[in-house]
Design a protein around this motif. Structure first.
Motif, PDB file in Angstrom:
ATOM      1  N   ILE A 132      23.108  34.441  45.163  1.00  0.00           N
ATOM      2  CA  ILE A 132      23.756  35.576  45.825  1.00  0.00           C
ATOM      3  C   ILE A 132      22.697  36.516  46.380  1.00  0.00           C
ATOM      4  CG2 ILE A 132      25.140  37.660  45.454  1.00  0.00           C
ATOM      5  CD1 ILE A 132      26.792  36.006  43.409  1.00  0.00           C
ATOM      6  N   ASP A 133      21.686  36.842  45.561  1.00  0.00           N
ATOM      7  CA  ASP A 133      20.601  37.727  46.019  1.00  0.00           C
ATOM      8  C   ASP A 133      19.958  37.178  47.293  1.00  0.00           C
ATOM      9  OD1 ASP A 133      21.030  39.430  43.891  1.00  0.00           O
ATOM     10  OD2 ASP A 133      19.334  38.697  42.706  1.00  0.00           O
ATOM     11  N   HIS A 134      19.702  35.870  47.315  1.00  0.00           N
ATOM     12  CA  HIS A 134      19.081  35.245  48.488  1.00  0.00           C
ATOM     13  C   HIS A 134      19.959  35.399  49.725  1.00  0.00           C
ATOM     14  CE1 HIS A 134      17.567  32.278  51.278  1.00  0.00           C
ATOM     15  NE2 HIS A 134      18.713  31.624  51.193  1.00  0.00           N
ATOM     16  N   PHE A 135      21.242  35.074  49.595  1.00  0.00           N
ATOM     17  CA  PHE A 135      22.127  35.131  50.760  1.00  0.00           C
ATOM     18  C   PHE A 135      22.321  36.566  51.253  1.00  0.00           C
ATOM     19  CE2 PHE A 135      23.027  30.728  49.929  1.00  0.00           C
ATOM     20  CZ  PHE A 135      23.320  30.222  51.185  1.00  0.00           C
ATOM     21  N   PHE A 159      29.642  39.233  47.918  1.00  0.00           N
ATOM     22  CA  PHE A 159      30.118  38.018  47.282  1.00  0.00           C
ATOM     23  C   PHE A 159      31.091  38.357  46.161  1.00  0.00           C
ATOM     24  CE2 PHE A 159      26.723  36.243  49.654  1.00  0.00           C
ATOM     25  CZ  PHE A 159      27.094  34.924  49.878  1.00  0.00           C
ATOM     26  N   PHE A 160      32.112  37.527  46.058  1.00  0.00           N
ATOM     27  CA  PHE A 160      33.146  37.688  45.043  1.00  0.00           C
ATOM     28  C   PHE A 160      32.949  36.585  44.016  1.00  0.00           C
ATOM     29  CE2 PHE A 160      34.484  39.812  48.814  1.00  0.00           C
ATOM     30  CZ  PHE A 160      35.097  40.956  48.343  1.00  0.00           C
ATOM     31  N   ILE A 195      31.734  30.235  40.529  1.00  0.00           N
ATOM     32  CA  ILE A 195      31.898  30.199  41.985  1.00  0.00           C
ATOM     33  C   ILE A 195      31.727  31.603  42.538  1.00  0.00           C
ATOM     34  CG2 ILE A 195      33.567  29.827  43.864  1.00  0.00           C
ATOM     35  CD1 ILE A 195      34.866  27.677  42.116  1.00  0.00           C
ATOM     36  N   ALA A 196      31.030  31.704  43.663  1.00  0.00           N
ATOM     37  CA  ALA A 196      30.938  32.966  44.396  1.00  0.00           C
ATOM     38  C   ALA A 196      31.232  32.680  45.860  1.00  0.00           C
ATOM     39  CB  ALA A 196      29.562  33.600  44.241  1.00  0.00           C
ATOM     40  N   PRO A 255      34.144  41.433  41.602  1.00  0.00           N
ATOM     41  CA  PRO A 255      35.050  40.484  40.922  1.00  0.00           C
ATOM     42  C   PRO A 255      35.836  39.670  41.937  1.00  0.00           C
ATOM     43  CG  PRO A 255      35.315  42.715  40.065  1.00  0.00           C
ATOM     44  CD  PRO A 255      34.453  42.821  41.281  1.00  0.00           C
ATOM     45  N   PHE A 256      36.106  38.433  41.592  1.00  0.00           N
ATOM     46  CA  PHE A 256      36.899  37.565  42.448  1.00  0.00           C
ATOM     47  C   PHE A 256      38.275  38.176  42.648  1.00  0.00           C
ATOM     48  CE2 PHE A 256      38.717  33.472  43.806  1.00  0.00           C
ATOM     49  CZ  PHE A 256      37.656  32.960  44.540  1.00  0.00           C
ATOM     50  N   LEU A 257      38.701  38.260  43.885  1.00  0.00           N
ATOM     51  CA  LEU A 257      39.986  38.900  44.202  1.00  0.00           C
ATOM     52  C   LEU A 257      41.159  38.127  43.648  1.00  0.00           C
ATOM     53  CD1 LEU A 257      39.242  39.814  47.920  1.00  0.00           C
ATOM     54  CD2 LEU A 257      39.291  41.359  45.971  1.00  0.00           C
TER      55      LEU A 257
END
Length: 195
Positions: free
Chosen positions: A42-45, A54-55, A78-79, A193-195
């Motif tokens: 996530i940090d990279h993207f 990201f969720f 999963i993100a 958090p994932f929606l």
């Protein structure tokens, strides 16, 4: 003349339409990567690819998963986030149980895993893919309704799996909310958090 994308939508000729976040039904709606460390990915993207937010779903293990004809107990984190209109999915295996994710890591290492294709009716489209030489590797129910199908083969040039994703109202609403969060995003709260 009917295009391959139109046939892929339902297995028959159909007119193209778009998801709420701008990707076409019957076309690529997602690009996915299997990663060693989901937070580092996530940090990279976010930092290097201007994607996000990201969720994050820290665990995804649902009843009814089938991997190569056998019930699966493989758990993954999963993100999901967006780069423009393209959804980026990051997947980190959380155990050593056999899965389409583990086999990719063992064969090629971490990196690209699959393209997601949005379809109104996965079950109706699946026979057409199988007739074109694809094999079903994994099937799993998803919270937005229906079940995804991971396919392999079909073409020697394929860089990974193809995931057929049910493009129902729940999926469209859920993914579009993530895309809307990326519009004008100021970089705050990059992991949510994932929606």
């Amino acid at each position: 003349m009917t295009s391959p994308a139109q046939i892929a939508m339902t297995g028959t000729a159909a007119s193209a339409d778009l998801l709420g976040y701008g990707q076409p039904i019957g076309g690529i709606c997602q690009t996915a990567f299997v990663v060693r460390d989901i937070n580092a990915a996530i940090d990279h993207f976010v930092r290097d690819c201007a994607a996000g937010p990201f969720f994050l779903l820290p665990s995804f293990l649902v009843e009814g998963q089938v991997y190569r004809g056998t019930p699966s107990t493989a758990d993954v984190a999963i993100a999901m986030g967006f780069a423009g209109h393209m959804q980026i999915e990051l997947i980190q295996p959380l155990d050593d149980n056999p899965s389409v994710y583990r086999e990719t890591i063992e064969a090629r290492g971490y990196g690209f895993h699959h393209f997601g294709i949005a379809l109104r009716d996965v079950d109706a489209a699946l026979p057409g893919y199988l007739a074109r030489g694809y094999n079903l590797a994994f099937r799993a129910p998803v919270p937005t309704g229906g079940a995804v199908a991971y396919l392999e083969g079909g073409h020697d040039a394929s860089p990974g799996f193809v995931e057929l994703i049910p493009a129902n109202d729940g999926m469209d609403h859920h993914f579009t909310m993530m895309w809307q969060a990326s519009q004008g995003w100021d970089g705050s709260d990059p992991v949510r958090p994932f929606l």
